[in-house]
Design a protein around this motif. Structure first.
Motif, mmCIF file in Angstrom:
data_model
loop_
_atom_site.group_PDB
_atom_site.id
_atom_site.type_symbol
_atom_site.label_atom_id
_atom_site.label_comp_id
_atom_site.label_asym_id
_atom_site.label_seq_id
_atom_site.Cartn_x
_atom_site.Cartn_y
_atom_site.Cartn_z
ATOM 1 N N ASN A 135 0.808 -1.223 0.000
ATOM 2 C CA ASN A 135 0.000 0.000 0.000
ATOM 3 C C ASN A 135 0.840 1.272 0.000
ATOM 4 O O ASN A 135 0.325 2.349 -0.269
ATOM 5 C CB ASN A 135 -0.925 0.033 1.219
ATOM 6 N N THR A 136 2.121 1.166 0.350
ATOM 7 C CA THR A 136 2.999 2.341 0.384
ATOM 8 C C THR A 136 4.281 2.015 -0.366
ATOM 9 O O THR A 136 4.527 0.866 -0.734
ATOM 10 C CB THR A 136 3.366 2.731 1.832
ATOM 11 N N GLU A 137 5.120 3.029 -0.568
ATOM 12 C CA GLU A 137 6.377 2.800 -1.286
ATOM 13 C C GLU A 137 7.335 1.908 -0.499
ATOM 14 O O GLU A 137 8.244 1.297 -1.072
ATOM 15 C CB GLU A 137 7.051 4.140 -1.621
ATOM 16 N N HIS A 138 7.144 1.800 0.822
ATOM 17 C CA HIS A 138 8.032 0.966 1.648
ATOM 18 C C HIS A 138 7.590 -0.487 1.698
ATOM 19 O O HIS A 138 8.382 -1.366 2.016
ATOM 20 C CB HIS A 138 8.112 1.522 3.071
ATOM 21 N N GLU A 139 6.331 -0.738 1.401
ATOM 22 C CA GLU A 139 5.813 -2.102 1.456
ATOM 23 C C GLU A 139 6.095 -2.824 0.132
ATOM 24 O O GLU A 139 5.796 -2.304 -0.934
ATOM 25 C CB GLU A 139 4.306 -2.106 1.720
ATOM 26 N N ARG A 140 6.682 -4.019 0.222
ATOM 27 C CA ARG A 140 6.960 -4.809 -0.979
ATOM 28 C C ARG A 140 5.708 -5.564 -1.432
ATOM 29 O O ARG A 140 5.437 -5.673 -2.613
ATOM 30 C CB ARG A 140 8.101 -5.802 -0.725
ATOM 31 N N TRP A 141 4.973 -6.137 -0.482
ATOM 32 C CA TRP A 141 3.726 -6.842 -0.776
ATOM 33 C C TRP A 141 2.922 -7.034 0.503
ATOM 34 O O TRP A 141 3.443 -6.808 1.594
ATOM 35 C CB TRP A 141 3.967 -8.190 -1.466
ATOM 36 N N ARG A 142 1.642 -7.435 0.349
ATOM 37 C CA ARG A 142 0.748 -7.722 1.478
ATOM 38 C C ARG A 142 -0.022 -8.991 1.157
ATOM 39 O O ARG A 142 -0.356 -9.222 -0.002
ATOM 40 C CB ARG A 142 -0.322 -6.651 1.675
ATOM 41 N N ALA A 143 -0.327 -9.752 2.182
ATOM 42 C CA ALA A 143 -1.148 -10.957 2.000
ATOM 43 C C ALA A 143 -2.005 -11.145 3.244
ATOM 44 O O ALA A 143 -1.533 -10.939 4.364
ATOM 45 C CB ALA A 143 -0.264 -12.173 1.777
ATOM 46 N N THR A 144 -3.259 -11.511 3.025
ATOM 47 C CA THR A 144 -4.164 -11.788 4.137
ATOM 48 C C THR A 144 -4.583 -13.247 4.060
ATOM 49 O O THR A 144 -4.960 -13.739 2.994
ATOM 50 C CB THR A 144 -5.400 -10.870 4.081
ATOM 51 N N HIS A 145 -4.488 -13.933 5.211
ATOM 52 C CA HIS A 145 -4.811 -15.362 5.239
ATOM 53 C C HIS A 145 -5.062 -15.781 6.683
ATOM 54 O O HIS A 145 -4.325 -15.406 7.587
ATOM 55 C CB HIS A 145 -3.640 -16.157 4.649
ATOM 56 N N GLY A 146 -6.110 -16.544 6.910
ATOM 57 C CA GLY A 146 -6.367 -17.127 8.228
ATOM 58 C C GLY A 146 -6.532 -16.123 9.347
ATOM 59 O O GLY A 146 -6.094 -16.371 10.466
ATOM 60 N N GLY A 147 -7.125 -14.974 9.068
ATOM 61 C CA GLY A 147 -7.375 -14.003 10.122
ATOM 62 C C GLY A 147 -6.201 -13.105 10.455
ATOM 63 O O GLY A 147 -6.171 -12.467 11.500
ATOM 64 N N ALA A 148 -5.203 -13.068 9.558
ATOM 65 C CA ALA A 148 -4.043 -12.206 9.807
ATOM 66 C C ALA A 148 -3.546 -11.638 8.483
ATOM 67 O O ALA A 148 -3.809 -12.187 7.411
ATOM 68 C CB ALA A 148 -2.928 -12.976 10.508
ATOM 69 N N THR A 149 -2.804 -10.541 8.566
ATOM 70 C CA THR A 149 -2.228 -9.902 7.382
ATOM 71 C C THR A 149 -0.716 -9.837 7.542
ATOM 72 O O THR A 149 -0.207 -9.455 8.599
ATOM 73 C CB THR A 149 -2.790 -8.475 7.209
ATOM 74 N N ALA A 150 -0.013 -10.226 6.477
ATOM 75 C CA ALA A 150 1.448 -10.142 6.446
ATOM 76 C C ALA A 150 1.833 -8.987 5.537
ATOM 77 O O ALA A 150 1.321 -8.871 4.420
ATOM 78 C CB ALA A 150 2.043 -11.440 5.924
ATOM 79 N N VAL A 151 2.717 -8.113 6.017
ATOM 80 C CA VAL A 151 3.196 -6.975 5.243
ATOM 81 C C VAL A 151 4.716 -7.101 5.123
ATOM 82 O O VAL A 151 5.421 -7.177 6.133
ATOM 83 C CB VAL A 151 2.823 -5.634 5.917
ATOM 84 N N ALA A 152 5.206 -7.126 3.876
ATOM 85 C CA ALA A 152 6.637 -7.297 3.630
ATOM 86 C C ALA A 152 7.319 -5.953 3.419
ATOM 87 O O ALA A 152 6.801 -5.083 2.717
ATOM 88 C CB ALA A 152 6.848 -8.183 2.418
ATOM 89 N N TYR A 153 8.509 -5.818 4.010
ATOM 90 C CA TYR A 153 9.370 -4.665 3.799
ATOM 91 C C TYR A 153 10.659 -5.185 3.149
ATOM 92 O O TYR A 153 10.658 -6.271 2.585
ATOM 93 C CB TYR A 153 9.613 -3.943 5.127
ATOM 94 N N ASP A 154 11.762 -4.473 3.219
ATOM 95 C CA ASP A 154 12.967 -4.890 2.510
ATOM 96 C C ASP A 154 13.494 -6.255 2.955
ATOM 97 O O ASP A 154 13.849 -7.084 2.132
ATOM 98 C CB ASP A 154 14.076 -3.849 2.674
#
Length: 197
Positions: A26-45
């Motif tokens: 969602n931002t320039e710092h986030e590489r990707w996002r994934a939602t699964h099983g009631g949680a969200t993973a947000v990737a950075y560098d």
């Protein structure tokens, strides 16, 4: 909020291989996002941050699977029976993998201990560990599961069957009674869950 230091490109592939939809950040710092099983993973560098009520499922997909874990469990209740909660900690040589505590409603001390052991084993299984070294401070529960004591109470017998089925899913396991001070963190998590309004 678990923070997983990893190769975020490989972590993204693991999620995609497991059928999880991975979106752009969602931002320039986030590489990707994934939602699964009631949680969200947000990737950075070089790390992935997991947020949400139930991070175990997506966290297990992000971490390298297999290996050995030390599993600590404890149940707590106010009154016997009374309001009850469970706490668990999963540890490897790299440190704490995950920990948690939650209320389970009304239970006896022994029921809460079994519920805690069940939850801890489910979390370790979901993380993909092959071998678990399980430790708890309830001598009764440890010896019932190992077959050294009988479980006369029908409900405790059912709990024991559930625990034995979970243990059978691991390549190898041990279950050891430890003093309360060795199990302090799991105890603290269970009591914190009871204290939360």
């Amino acid at each position: 909020m678990p923070v997983i230091e990893c190769d975020v490109a490989e972590a993204r592939e693991r999620l995609a291989d497991a059928g999880v939809d991975v979106d752009e950040g969602n931002t320039e710092h986030e590489r990707w996002r994934a939602t699964h099983g009631g949680a969200t993973a947000v990737a950075y560098d070089d790390k992935v941050v997991v947020q949400g009520e139930s991070p175990e499922t997506i966290e297990s997909l992000l971490r390298e699977g297999s290996g050995r874990a030390h599993v600590y469990f404890d149940g707590a209740c106010r009154g016997n029976p009374g309001p009850a909660a469970v706490g668990w900690v999963i540890v490897t040589d790299d440190g704490i993998v995950t920990e948690g505590g939650e209320r389970i409603g009304r239970a006896t001390n022994n029921q809460a201990e079994y519920e805690a052991l069940t939850k801890a084993l489910e979390v370790a299984r979901d993380f993909g560990f092959d071998t678990v070294e399980v430790r708890g401070d309830s001598e009764l529960i440890v010896k019932q599961v190992r077959g050294e004591y009988d479980a006369n109470d029908p409900e405790l017998r059912e709990h024991r069957v559930t625990v034995r089925e979970l243990l059978a899913g691991f390549d190898d396991w041990t279950l050891t009674h430890v003093p309360r001070e060795i199990n302090e963190r799991a105890d603290e998590l269970a009591n914190d869950a009871l204290d939360d309004d």
